[in-house]
Write a protein that holds these residues in place. Sequence first.
Motif, PDB file in Angstrom:
ATOM      1  N   SER A 182      71.059   1.968 103.235  1.00 26.52           N
ATOM      2  CA  SER A 182      72.026   2.167 102.163  1.00 26.52           C
ATOM      3  C   SER A 182      71.341   2.191 100.803  1.00 26.52           C
ATOM      4  CB  SER A 182      73.075   1.048 102.205  1.00 26.52           C
ATOM      5  OG  SER A 182      73.983   1.154 101.137  1.00 26.52           O
ATOM      6  N   MET A 186      71.288   5.346  98.213  1.00 26.75           N
ATOM      7  CA  MET A 186      71.818   5.235  96.849  1.00 26.75           C
ATOM      8  C   MET A 186      70.840   5.791  95.829  1.00 26.75           C
ATOM      9  SD  MET A 186      74.015   1.682  96.583  1.00 26.75           S
ATOM     10  CE  MET A 186      72.766   0.593  97.276  1.00 26.75           C
ATOM     11  N   LYS A 187      69.537   5.694  96.123  1.00 25.72           N
ATOM     12  CA  LYS A 187      68.534   6.257  95.219  1.00 25.72           C
ATOM     13  C   LYS A 187      68.682   7.766  95.103  1.00 25.72           C
ATOM     14  CE  LYS A 187      65.088   2.663  96.256  1.00 25.72           C
ATOM     15  NZ  LYS A 187      63.761   2.393  96.883  1.00 25.72           N
ATOM     16  N   ASP A 245      71.724   9.179  95.379  1.00 25.38           N
ATOM     17  CA  ASP A 245      73.144   9.370  95.049  1.00 25.38           C
ATOM     18  C   ASP A 245      73.974   9.714  96.293  1.00 25.38           C
ATOM     19  OD1 ASP A 245      75.220   9.265  93.232  1.00 25.38           O
ATOM     20  OD2 ASP A 245      75.153  11.415  92.796  1.00 25.38           O
ATOM     21  N   LYS A 246      73.642   9.059  97.388  1.00 24.76           N
ATOM     22  CA  LYS A 246      74.379   9.233  98.631  1.00 24.76           C
ATOM     23  C   LYS A 246      74.927   7.882  99.093  1.00 24.76           C
ATOM     24  CE  LYS A 246      71.575  13.127 100.316  1.00 24.76           C
ATOM     25  NZ  LYS A 246      70.685  13.594 101.414  1.00 24.76           N
ATOM     26  N   SER A 247      75.934   7.942  99.952  1.00 29.49           N
ATOM     27  CA  SER A 247      76.566   6.723 100.472  1.00 29.49           C
ATOM     28  C   SER A 247      76.385   6.648 101.980  1.00 29.49           C
ATOM     29  CB  SER A 247      78.065   6.717 100.130  1.00 29.49           C
ATOM     30  OG  SER A 247      78.770   5.800 100.947  1.00 29.49           O
ATOM     31  N   ASP A 286      84.794   4.339 102.565  1.00 26.58           N
ATOM     32  CA  ASP A 286      84.327   3.326 101.614  1.00 26.58           C
ATOM     33  C   ASP A 286      84.614   1.906 102.082  1.00 26.58           C
ATOM     34  OD1 ASP A 286      83.388   5.268  99.961  1.00 26.58           O
ATOM     35  OD2 ASP A 286      85.109   5.246  98.605  1.00 26.58           O
TER      36      ASP A 286
END
Length: 434
Positions: A76, A80-81, A83-85, A164
């Motif tokens: 995760s 995030m680096k 810009d993904k989830s 989410d």
Amino acid sequence: MSEYFEIAYAAVSNRLCLFTGTGFSKSVTDSQAPSWQGLLESVCDEVAQGISLKASLFPSNGKNPLSLEEAAQVISIELMKEDKSIHNEIAKLIKPIDLHGDNSPISDFLSSRSLRVVTTNYDKLVEKLSGESDCHSLTPGLPIPRSPSRIKVYHVHGSVDSPDNMVVTSDDYFKFINGTSYFSRKLSTVLHENTVVILGYSLGDTNLKAIISDYKGFSRSHVIGSNIFLVSRSSVDQPVKDYYSHCYGIRVIDDTSVHDFFTQLNNTIPNAEKCAESSLDNIRKVVFKNAYFTKDFLRIENNFYEIISSIAAIGVSIDDPRVVRALGQIIEKKIELTGENCAWEQYEHLARWLIYLASILELKGTSIEDVYLKATLTSMTTMRKELYTGYSWHAYKSWSYRWSGIIASNRSLIKKYIEEKSSWPDALSVVRNG
């Protein structure tokens, strides 16, 4: 088997909850659904340095340096680096998964019964098997349906409908374990109120272990039989079964695939339906109004399992003095039936009834302990390993074959009692066997 009758009885009484994990999804997709680790490995491909990340988290020697939820947290962070989830990436992989193979035993059951399903899976396969028009899918982050439905599916770790809110990473697990959400409370409630069958799940999740352990304490303090079953595709060694029973109050049905389980359950349903119509009324009369079961009723072996299921259904503790009185009368009448001419099957029934009680209820310290042990002494001293006039060979076979299925603490209790009260060699050979 008495276990299947008990589960079928719960199903026809609308008191059944299925608890499904990854193994269930793999079964109904002909193994096309990924394992939890396989899913995380696939998500690694979405990271720029995915090959090296995968190798570090899931080395080829199989000795992972981190737990899977911790590995998910690492993935995760890397996503995030970019810009993904991780939640969205997992949802993309899960959504296309569909049913494959012959799932008719499962769909036949789910499309005709009213029940609850608790799942840690993110997919919607249970809903498809159940018939989505009469099934509510409840997911964290989405409104809870208020209208009635035949089946309710609780996605306690979230679903692809609300990525989410899926429980994926170690942070997610920590929040879920320490939170008091509707779904964590609901999971605890269904364990207390229903017969629960665990399918495709290995108790690896610490949160679920904690909730099941909490139920175990409740069942002991209220002296009710264990109502949680774990269905295992592979064989489970007796020490492991004892561990599940002692720590979590779980009975294991092993060497059984998901499809085989539902086939056997469907075959048992008709008999359970016949019994359920009148059994609750009958057990209330026996427990609350001092009525009693006739000898003709007690001649039939399966009727005892119906009685025990009915006691659980009306919410009375087996330790209730009225229940103890009723069970004492039932066992005494069964012993009387063994004294009739040509009643050899009654000896076998008595043995199996006593074995069944000792397989679902921890007896030590309960008010039924004395009644039970005296009946067990009678059963064991009227059995014999060899064919011999006046003694039951089949009762010996039942005790010998099913001895290992009795709760470990009960085996110790019975062993001590038999050794103190009897020198009958065949009885001693059984209780000293393991």
